[in-house]
Scaffold this motif. Structure first.
Motif, short mmCIF file in Angstrom:
data_model
loop_
_atom_site.label_atom_id
_atom_site.label_comp_id
_atom_site.label_asym_id
_atom_site.label_seq_id
_atom_site.Cartn_x
_atom_site.Cartn_y
_atom_site.Cartn_z
N VAL A 1 3.54 12.21 -2.19
CA VAL A 1 4.65 11.30 -1.88
C VAL A 1 5.79 11.52 -2.86
O VAL A 1 6.94 11.51 -2.50
N TRP A 2 5.45 11.74 -4.09
CA TRP A 2 6.47 11.98 -5.11
C TRP A 2 6.01 13.12 -5.99
O TRP A 2 5.29 12.93 -6.96
N ALA B 1 4.48 10.43 -11.45
CA ALA B 1 3.91 9.19 -10.91
C ALA B 1 4.17 8.05 -11.87
O ALA B 1 4.08 8.21 -13.08
N GLN C 1 11.14 3.42 -0.46
CA GLN C 1 10.14 3.65 -1.50
C GLN C 1 10.37 2.75 -2.70
O GLN C 1 9.42 2.22 -3.29
N ARG D 1 1.78 1.61 -3.52
CA ARG D 1 0.69 2.18 -4.32
C ARG D 1 0.69 3.71 -4.20
O ARG D 1 0.47 4.42 -5.18
N ALA D 2 0.92 4.22 -3.00
CA ALA D 2 0.91 5.67 -2.79
C ALA D 2 1.99 6.35 -3.63
O ALA D 2 1.78 7.43 -4.19
N VAL D 3 3.14 5.71 -3.74
CA VAL D 3 4.21 6.28 -4.58
C VAL D 3 3.82 6.18 -6.05
O VAL D 3 4.01 7.13 -6.83
N ASP E 1 9.10 -0.65 -1.78
CA ASP E 1 7.64 -0.70 -1.74
C ASP E 1 7.02 -0.67 -3.13
O ASP E 1 6.06 -1.39 -3.41
N GLU F 1 0.82 -1.21 0.00
CA GLU F 1 0.00 0.00 0.00
C GLU F 1 0.85 1.26 0.00
O GLU F 1 0.49 2.26 -0.62
N ARG F 2 1.97 1.23 0.70
CA ARG F 2 2.90 2.37 0.59
C ARG F 2 3.41 2.48 -0.85
O ARG F 2 3.58 3.59 -1.38
N ALA G 1 0.23 9.79 -4.39
CA ALA G 1 -0.78 10.22 -3.41
C ALA G 1 -0.15 11.09 -2.33
O ALA G 1 0.95 10.84 -1.88
N ALA G 2 -0.88 12.10 -1.94
CA ALA G 2 -0.48 12.99 -0.84
C ALA G 2 0.92 13.56 -1.04
O ALA G 2 1.66 13.79 -0.10
#
Length: 262
Positions: A55-56, A60, A116, A46-48, A119, A43-44, A52-53
């Motif tokens: 993160v990068w 993307a 990252q 996925r955020a990268v 993940d 899930e971390r 999301a938020a």
């Protein structure tokens, strides 16, 4: 005869060599013995991948590879769905260190922390539902030639069969060697040419062997084997068939094995 061996036959009407590919054409990338080191978080990852938020903030992964890892055949962005974790991780670390150069991937990898990268690699390795696109049309004789190189190589020119490292039906040999079945021909052709020309010098265990093999291949060989692997789909591969094809590389420290896909 094991189904991943490639039998050859002569068409009675035309005399043309035909390739009898004993592979499932709509199969999924297999997931036996895929190794994910402890401490990774899908899930971390996925955020990268989707940035999301913040993160990068620089972009993307999904913009080129898709959230499901489908990639883009026309742009030569490789398919990542269900790819071997260690191969994904090692590739990103090579981009980050500069050992493997790419104008898009190098700055991206350098912007990510080691965690990252782990993940994101775990996330794409866990994605197994990306659809396969229809391969481009190819001359059957060229596919036949590519299939022969994949299965047995060329003893005359010292080219070993791709199956020795990349497994039956191009399914890959976890934890190190990536799958090739269903990968995009344009991407594979570009990578083989990069090894042949000395532009790609990375991938740790496979770098020396891949450069040597590519240098022995003609442009037609490279095109043929790329089209061949793009045209087949991996079967579900049991641990017994993996061991029969090639011994597995030992797992990295702290690694755990995922159960076989059902």
């Amino acid at each position: 005869m094991p189904r991943f061996l490639i039998p050859f036959a002569l068409a009675p009407a035309t005399g043309m060599l035909l390739l009898a590919v004993g592979h499932a054409q709509n199969g999924q990338v297999p997931d036996p013995a895929v190794v994910h080191p402890s401490g990774t978080d899908v899930e971390r990852g996925r955020a990268v991948v989707v940035a999301a938020a913040g993160v990068w903030p620089g972009g993307a992964c999904f913009q080129c590879h898709g959230v499901d890892g489908k990639g883009d055949a026309a742009a030569a962005f490789p398919r990542l769905s269900g790819q071997v974790y260690k191969y994904l991780y090692d590739s990103m670390k090579d981009y980050a260190s500069g050992a493997r150069q790419n104008p898009i991937m190098t700055p991206i990898a350098q912007s990510l922390s080691d965690q990252q990268i782990r993940d994101v690699s775990a996330f794409y390795a866990a994605q197994e539902q990306a659809p396969f696109v229809s391969p481009e049309a190819a001359d059957p004789r060229l596919l036949q030639h590519g299939g022969a190189l994949a299965a047995i190589g060329s003893s005359e020119r010292g080219i070993q069969g791709c199956i020795n490292c990349h497994g039956p039906a191009g399914a890959g040999l976890p934890p190190t060697y990536p799958y090739l079945a269903g990968q995009y021909a344009m991407y594979m052709e570009a990578q083989l040419n990069a090894w042949k020309g000395g532009a790609r010098k990375s991938d740790r265990l496979s770098a020396v062997s891949m450069e040597d093999i590519a240098k022995r291949m003609t442009d037609e060989d490279i095109r043929a084997v790329s089209l061949y692997y793009a045209s087949i789909r991996p079967q579900t591969v049991t641990s017994e068939r993996l061991q029969a094809a090639s011994p597995l590389v030992s797992s990295p420290p702290g690694a755990v094995q995922r159960p076989n896909a059902r």
